[in-house]
Scaffold this motif. Structure first.
Motif, PDB file in Angstrom:
ATOM      1  N   MET A  42      -3.439   8.731   1.677  1.00 50.31           N
ATOM      2  CA  MET A  42      -4.607   9.596   1.536  1.00 50.31           C
ATOM      3  C   MET A  42      -4.211  11.068   1.640  1.00 50.31           C
ATOM      4  N   PHE A  43      -3.237  11.368   2.496  1.00 52.75           N
ATOM      5  CA  PHE A  43      -2.784  12.749   2.633  1.00 52.75           C
ATOM      6  C   PHE A  43      -2.118  13.225   1.341  1.00 52.75           C
ATOM      7  N   THR A  44      -1.285  12.365   0.732  1.00 52.39           N
ATOM      8  CA  THR A  44      -0.645  12.767  -0.525  1.00 52.39           C
ATOM      9  C   THR A  44      -1.694  12.970  -1.611  1.00 52.39           C
ATOM     10  N   TRP A  45      -2.757  12.148  -1.610  1.00 53.29           N
ATOM     11  CA  TRP A  45      -3.847  12.345  -2.576  1.00 53.29           C
ATOM     12  C   TRP A  45      -4.524  13.685  -2.326  1.00 53.29           C
ATOM     13  N   TRP A  46      -4.794  14.016  -1.050  1.00 52.08           N
ATOM     14  CA  TRP A  46      -5.447  15.277  -0.716  1.00 52.08           C
ATOM     15  C   TRP A  46      -4.591  16.469  -1.130  1.00 52.08           C
ATOM     16  N   ARG A  47      -3.274  16.388  -0.917  1.00 52.00           N
ATOM     17  CA  ARG A  47      -2.373  17.458  -1.322  1.00 52.00           C
ATOM     18  C   ARG A  47      -2.386  17.636  -2.837  1.00 52.00           C
ATOM     19  N   SER A  48      -2.452  16.513  -3.564  1.00 52.57           N
ATOM     20  CA  SER A  48      -2.496  16.606  -5.012  1.00 52.57           C
ATOM     21  C   SER A  48      -3.765  17.313  -5.473  1.00 52.57           C
ATOM     22  N   ARG A  49      -4.872  16.996  -4.819  1.00 56.88           N
ATOM     23  CA  ARG A  49      -6.138  17.656  -5.146  1.00 56.88           C
ATOM     24  C   ARG A  49      -6.054  19.168  -4.882  1.00 56.88           C
ATOM     25  N   GLN A  50      -5.426  19.517  -3.756  1.00 60.12           N
ATOM     26  CA  GLN A  50      -5.276  20.932  -3.415  1.00 60.12           C
ATOM     27  C   GLN A  50      -4.439  21.675  -4.449  1.00 60.12           C
ATOM     28  N   ARG A  51      -3.367  21.015  -4.915  1.00 56.73           N
ATOM     29  CA  ARG A  51      -2.491  21.639  -5.910  1.00 56.73           C
ATOM     30  C   ARG A  51      -3.221  21.796  -7.245  1.00 56.73           C
ATOM     31  N   GLU A  52      -4.056  20.802  -7.594  1.00 58.06           N
ATOM     32  CA  GLU A  52      -4.805  20.906  -8.845  1.00 58.06           C
ATOM     33  C   GLU A  52      -5.793  22.056  -8.805  1.00 58.06           C
ATOM     34  N   ARG A  53      -6.462  22.216  -7.674  1.00 55.76           N
ATOM     35  CA  ARG A  53      -7.432  23.309  -7.541  1.00 55.76           C
ATOM     36  C   ARG A  53      -6.743  24.668  -7.539  1.00 55.76           C
TER      37      ARG A  53
ATOM     38  N   ALA B  14       0.808  -1.222   0.000  1.00 55.34           N
ATOM     39  CA  ALA B  14       0.000   0.000   0.000  1.00 55.34           C
ATOM     40  C   ALA B  14       0.841   1.271   0.000  1.00 55.34           C
ATOM     41  N   CYS B  15       2.148   1.128   0.159  1.00 55.61           N
ATOM     42  CA  CYS B  15       3.006   2.320   0.185  1.00 55.61           C
ATOM     43  C   CYS B  15       3.343   2.833  -1.210  1.00 55.61           C
ATOM     44  N   TYR B  16       2.867   2.163  -2.274  1.00 57.19           N
ATOM     45  CA  TYR B  16       3.301   2.580  -3.613  1.00 57.19           C
ATOM     46  C   TYR B  16       2.945   4.029  -3.956  1.00 57.19           C
ATOM     47  N   PRO B  17       1.785   4.596  -3.473  1.00 56.47           N
ATOM     48  CA  PRO B  17       1.557   6.020  -3.779  1.00 56.47           C
ATOM     49  C   PRO B  17       2.622   6.928  -3.166  1.00 56.47           C
ATOM     50  N   LEU B  18       3.175   6.513  -2.027  1.00 56.20           N
ATOM     51  CA  LEU B  18       4.220   7.313  -1.389  1.00 56.20           C
ATOM     52  C   LEU B  18       5.510   7.266  -2.210  1.00 56.20           C
ATOM     53  N   ILE B  19       5.798   6.098  -2.786  1.00 51.03           N
ATOM     54  CA  ILE B  19       6.981   5.977  -3.638  1.00 51.03           C
ATOM     55  C   ILE B  19       6.800   6.822  -4.894  1.00 51.03           C
ATOM     56  N   ILE B  20       5.575   6.859  -5.406  1.00 52.10           N
ATOM     57  CA  ILE B  20       5.298   7.720  -6.569  1.00 52.10           C
ATOM     58  C   ILE B  20       5.585   9.176  -6.229  1.00 52.10           C
ATOM     59  N   SER B  21       5.137   9.607  -5.040  1.00 51.60           N
ATOM     60  CA  SER B  21       5.397  10.991  -4.619  1.00 51.60           C
ATOM     61  C   SER B  21       6.898  11.265  -4.520  1.00 51.60           C
ATOM     62  N   ALA B  22       7.635  10.298  -3.957  1.00 53.18           N
ATOM     63  CA  ALA B  22       9.067  10.494  -3.772  1.00 53.18           C
ATOM     64  C   ALA B  22       9.815  10.544  -5.098  1.00 53.18           C
ATOM     65  N   LEU B  23       9.343   9.757  -6.093  1.00 52.34           N
ATOM     66  CA  LEU B  23      10.052   9.674  -7.369  1.00 52.34           C
ATOM     67  C   LEU B  23       9.519  10.619  -8.438  1.00 52.34           C
ATOM     68  N   SER B  24       8.400  11.293  -8.164  1.00 53.26           N
ATOM     69  CA  SER B  24       7.817  12.166  -9.180  1.00 53.26           C
ATOM     70  C   SER B  24       8.743  13.332  -9.530  1.00 53.26           C
TER      71      SER B  24
ATOM     72  N   ARG C 141       4.540  16.701   1.384  1.00 46.96           N
ATOM     73  CA  ARG C 141       4.518  15.377   0.757  1.00 46.96           C
ATOM     74  C   ARG C 141       5.700  14.538   1.213  1.00 46.96           C
ATOM     75  N   TRP C 142       6.870  15.184   1.393  1.00 47.12           N
ATOM     76  CA  TRP C 142       8.020  14.438   1.915  1.00 47.12           C
ATOM     77  C   TRP C 142       7.739  13.961   3.337  1.00 47.12           C
ATOM     78  N   ALA C 143       7.055  14.772   4.131  1.00 45.78           N
ATOM     79  CA  ALA C 143       6.693  14.363   5.496  1.00 45.78           C
ATOM     80  C   ALA C 143       5.740  13.171   5.455  1.00 45.78           C
ATOM     81  N   ALA C 144       4.776  13.201   4.508  1.00 45.38           N
ATOM     82  CA  ALA C 144       3.849  12.079   4.374  1.00 45.38           C
ATOM     83  C   ALA C 144       4.588  10.807   3.974  1.00 45.38           C
ATOM     84  N   VAL C 145       5.576  10.938   3.086  1.00 44.53           N
ATOM     85  CA  VAL C 145       6.381   9.782   2.692  1.00 44.53           C
ATOM     86  C   VAL C 145       7.113   9.207   3.904  1.00 44.53           C
ATOM     87  N   ALA C 146       7.691  10.087   4.722  1.00 46.18           N
ATOM     88  CA  ALA C 146       8.420   9.640   5.913  1.00 46.18           C
ATOM     89  C   ALA C 146       7.490   8.931   6.897  1.00 46.18           C
ATOM     90  N   VAL C 147       6.308   9.503   7.107  1.00 41.46           N
ATOM     91  CA  VAL C 147       5.331   8.880   8.012  1.00 41.46           C
ATOM     92  C   VAL C 147       4.895   7.527   7.462  1.00 41.46           C
TER      93      VAL C 147
END
Length: 317
Positions: free
Chosen positions: A304-315, A131-141, A153-159
């Protein structure tokens, strides 16, 4: 547990919205509701597919099982692309064929690794780590796509990776080398997702879908044909179920992303973890250890937090 998402074409907003929807058009709320039901149904089907993969992977070579599954999947891809706009001719034409082939090979290799993890670790432990794959996506994006990754997002990856450590419990005597398999699978799937986004800058979703199925089938056949073994009669229905669930899951996934945006549906894909836990405990007799439950919740929460941040950035953009 492969990821091929698409949305409908972008259309300019009308100058004045009609007072009554067109006769055959669904209201937006109905479309999104139908898409949510489809994404939840596909998550259930993919969880069932993982359970069947775990069973067959313990009885036969995982490479052999995946080869048969990909043959069926490749046939589905060909039929779907043939019925799409432009037919097979349009689906074959890629501006990035090398990248598309690499994506397909990477995905099929990830499936092999993940099924091996199912057999060695069980469904629950594997998915708690995967389930950590979205975090790896954030780290490698950043390095792969050139996107800016902020400190949140880096904090979310660390958590999230702290949650992985809770699941793995290194130093407790429970940790084994097998536990690295789902982490490797998650990294491979994250890279596949990033390369899919990269390929999407030049190719349509249907082109990427075609190359994913065909290049993956060719690659696994080149290896899997040497692992051929007779199939017991009692396992033929399970093999057919594996193939049918793969097709049904992907079909529902495609239809869901035709009706609603991927960012709106992403949270509902986590329902697969619930079904995996139910199947693991009731069918395979697995145990949901407290550290796995706590670590899994932390990983999903960080995702879920990284998804929420992505939504915020899109808006904001």
């Amino acid at each position: 547990m492969p990821d091929n998402r698409q949305t409908g074409p972008l259309m300019a907003p009308a100058a004045q919205p009609p007072a009554v929807p067109p006769p055959h058009a669904r209201p937006r709320a109905d479309r999104q509701g139908a898409a949510i039901l489809m994404i939840c149904a596909s998550s259930f089907i993919f969880a069932a597919q993982d359970g069947v993969s775990r069973y067959l992977g313990a009885a036969y070579s995982p490479i052999f099982v995946i080869m048969l599954r990909y043959w069926f999947f490749a046939l589905f891809v060909i039929l779907l692309c043939a019925r799409s706009s432009g037919g097979l001719g349009r689906a074959i034409r890629s501006r990035r064929p090398g990248l598309q082939i690499f994506r397909g090979v990477l995905l099929v290799a990830e499936v092999v690794v993940t099924i091996e993890a199912f057999v060695r670790l069980g469904l629950i432990n594997t998915h708690a780590i995967f389930a950590c794959y979205p975090l790896i996506i954030s780290a490698l994006s950043g390095p792969v796509l050139g996107e800016k990754v902020g400190w949140r997002r880096w904090a979310a990856v660390a958590v999230g990776f702290a949650g992985i450590l809770i699941v793995l419990r290194p130093g407790s005597g429970v940790f084994s080398a097998n536990a690295t398999l789902p982490l490797l699978g998650a990294a491979m799937f994250a890279l596949y997702g990033l390369l899919t986004r990269l390929a999407g800058r030049d190719d349509t979703a249907m082109v990427s879908f075609f190359w994913t199925g065909i290049s993956g089938a060719v690659a696994i056949t080149a290896v899997g044909i040497w692992h051929w073994e007779p199939i017991a009669g009692r396992d033929i229905p399970w093999l057919l179920m594996l193939c049918l669930t793969a097709v049904a899951g992907h079909f529902l996934l495609i239809k869901a992303y035709e009706l609603a945006e991927a960012s709106a549906l992403q949270p509902f894909s986590y329902t697969q973890l619930v079904w995996i836990s139910i199947f693991g405990v009731t069918i395979f007799g697995e145990h949901l250890a407290p550290n796995v439950a706590i670590g899994g919740v932390i990983v999903v929460g960080a995702g879920m937090f990284t998804w929420w941040r992505s939504r915020q950035r899109e808006r904001a953009g």
